[in-house]
Design a protein around this motif. Structure first.
Motif, short mmCIF file in Angstrom:
data_model
loop_
_atom_site.label_atom_id
_atom_site.label_comp_id
_atom_site.label_asym_id
_atom_site.label_seq_id
_atom_site.Cartn_x
_atom_site.Cartn_y
_atom_site.Cartn_z
N THR A 75 7.65 1.59 -0.77
CA THR A 75 6.87 0.64 -1.74
C THR A 75 7.81 -0.43 -1.39
N ALA A 76 7.49 -1.48 -2.21
CA ALA A 76 8.37 -2.58 -2.15
C ALA A 76 9.77 -2.49 -2.61
N GLY A 77 10.15 -1.44 -3.49
CA GLY A 77 11.39 -1.26 -3.82
C GLY A 77 11.85 0.02 -3.07
N GLY A 78 11.37 0.58 -2.10
CA GLY A 78 12.14 1.74 -1.72
C GLY A 78 10.92 2.84 -1.27
N TYR A 79 11.54 3.89 -1.58
CA TYR A 79 10.64 5.07 -1.46
C TYR A 79 10.08 5.74 -2.58
#
Length: 384
Positions: free
Chosen positions: A367-371
């Motif tokens: 996702t935009a913030g990581g996994y």
């Protein structure tokens, strides 16, 4: 195969002998010599026809009836041909359906009756007519019974073979399921602790100039090693137990032990932010265990592949389901976490199987913030 052929030849020889020998047996009233010669020829021909009854049962039966009519025209009663008709009737019934057998028996009995009356060899009220009719009927019934018994034995044998194949398939399925279960349990038992040992071994080797940090890493390695040895011992004890449902020495994992799990990862250097919404006490049984393993797998991947050494865990208990979400910062090259971090995907494959076993849904991806690893597990409906 040879024994069957010998038995068949013996039966043919006995049938020919009985039919032919009957041509030389005469009752109190001797027939004319010319009629007797015709009768002998007809009887011998009928006996030879019987050798073909297995290949052409209907033509052989018709030929025997015709030969009986030939003998009847000459004014001779030929019991041998009646015997040949009965044998041919038995062979037909033994190789045909019941409907064909009944139809052939009725036609044969009627034909013998008409030929006997038309040939004036016996009268309609002669007891021998009853004997001839009973001989045909008995041969048809015996042949049909033999065929039915053979088909029954074949059907029973086929059912036994199918049952054996079903048992073997069920045994293979159970073995496969047990292997998958052992693989999942072994991964859940070993993967996290081995990851902790590997990471802290790297920390210790890179911190030799800092004794305190190296000592802390070695202490973590020692603790993780003891834990994994104990868990493997419990797993082996469970595998050796006679009762597969017996409880292990270690208490079952679940959301009730979530704080202990977060503390273990904290000692390994992973900062975990935990948020719980709803009442975790409503989650029980297999769903509770699966939810715990989802969090454990997500934190293990975050520890191995994440960045910043931090992760977020959300447990949301709703009326009909519980949602578990694990997120952690990552870099594009760390996308391997999506397949379990090992390249073979055993971690998330086993996790998907666990989630599917409770009719849940699991989602993984960046996702935009990581996994992000998320699983939605249905809760058992409470009885009113």
């Amino acid at each position: 195969m040879l024994a069957r052929r010998v038995l068949r030849w013996t039966g043919d020889a006995l049938a020919v002998f009985l039919v032919v020998s009957s041509a030389f047996l005469h009752g109190p009233q001797q027939a004319p010599r010319s009629a007797s010669v015709v009768a002998v020829i007809a009887v011998v021909a009928a006996a030879l026809l019987l050798l073909l009854r297995r290949r052409w049962p209907i033509p052989v039966l018709a030929g025997c009836v015709a030969l009986y009519g030939l003998a009847a025209v000459t004014g001779t009663v030929a019991p041998g041909i009646i015997l040949a008709v009965a044998i041919a009737m038995f062979g037909l019934a033994n190789r045909s359906t019941r409907r064909v057998t009944i139809l052939a028996a009725a036609i044969t009995a009627g034909a013998v009756f008409l030929l006997s009356v038309l040939g004036a060899v016996v009268s309609a009220s002669d007891p021998r007519m009853v004997q001839f009719t009973l001989a045909v009927a008995f041969a048809a019934a015996a042949g049909d019974a033999t065929r039915s018994r053979r088909e029954y034995i074949v059907a029973v044998t086929e059912r036994a073979e199918r049952a054996e194949q079903t048992r073997e398939a069920e045994a293979r399925r159970r073995v496969s399921e047990e292997r998958l279960r052992i693989a999942r349990d072994l991964h859940d038992t070993v993967a996290h602790q081995i990851a902790v040992i590997s990471l802290n071994a790297g920390v210790a080797s890179s911190s030799l100039e800092s004794p305190e940090r190296a000592q802390e890493a070695l202490s973590t390695i020692r603790s993780a090693s003891r834990t994994v040895l104990r868990e493997i011992g419990d797993l082996l004890a469970l595998l050796r137990a006679e009762d597969p449902d017996a409880e292990t020495m270690t208490p079952p994992s679940g959301l009730g032990r979530l704080d202990d799990l977060v503390e273990q990862f904290a000692r390994s250097g992973l900062a975990v932010h935990l948020r719980v919404e709803g009442d975790p006490g409503r989650v029980s049984g297999a769903v509770d265990l699966v939810a715990y393993h989802v969090i454990q797998e997500g934190l293990t991947n975050a520890l191995k592949h994440g960045t910043d050494q931090r992760a977020h865990v959300l447990v949301e208990v709703a009326d009909e389901h519980v949602t578990v979400v694990v997120t952690n910062p990552t870099v594009p090259s760390a996308g391997r976490a999506e397949v379990g971090g090992t390249g073979a995907g055993h971690g998330l494959i086993g996790l998907r199987e666990r989630v599917a076993s409770v009719r849940g849904v699991v989602e993984t991806g960046t996702t935009a913030g990581g996994y992000r690893l998320a699983a939605t597990l249905p809760l058992a409906k409470e009885r009113p």
